[in-house]
Design a protein around this motif. Sequence first.
Motif: not given
Length: 226
Positions: A23-33
Amino acid sequence: MTTTGTGRPAAEGLRERKKRAMRRQLSDTAARLFLERGFDAVRVADVGEACGVSEKTVFNYFPSKEALLLDRLEATADALRTHLPNPALTPVSAMLTILDDELDGLTTALAADGDRALARYRKFGDLIRTTPSLRAYQSDIADRFVDIAAEALATRTALRPDDPEPQIAAATLLGLWRVQFRALRTHVRPGHPLPDAIDAVRREVRRAARLAEAGLAAFPAPADHD
């Protein structure tokens, strides 16, 4: 390692940790993109691809694209449920505990990377302000917080969540959350010492809290559950 009563490893704990990590990986990746390309230019499928999972998997963790960026707000909901029912604290003191915890966590995160982190934080705020769907989602979440707060406050009394007292108290307390959010936007910026900015935010919140405390002084006393 945590074990069950039979001595076997508690596999549930490991699964939950893996879920939290994903969940954290998905959220962090989304924020970066989103910050790199803009919210509308990134698809949920793009986030999944960057994390090596399918679009369906992303939606298993997040109900919407907006939730990918604003998922940290769920921690606020949990804190409302935890602190507001506490009869040892006034409603305003409980809310200040929640806000101080959030501010401490943000301070730690921003202090780790100096002005670069501050610039990213500002860009994050700009993204929300300039994206209608994110503003609408944030507003919906704030409305849900009022309902959660009213339910939590009602447990302190013999009242129902939809009674006038928990409703107005909840709206007042969430007003403090909005004050902190706006004060952060005003004071936290590159080139402005972070400790000074955080102190300014705390002062503004406590000015508002004094007014709220006076208004909520008549909130019903905790119910006698004995």
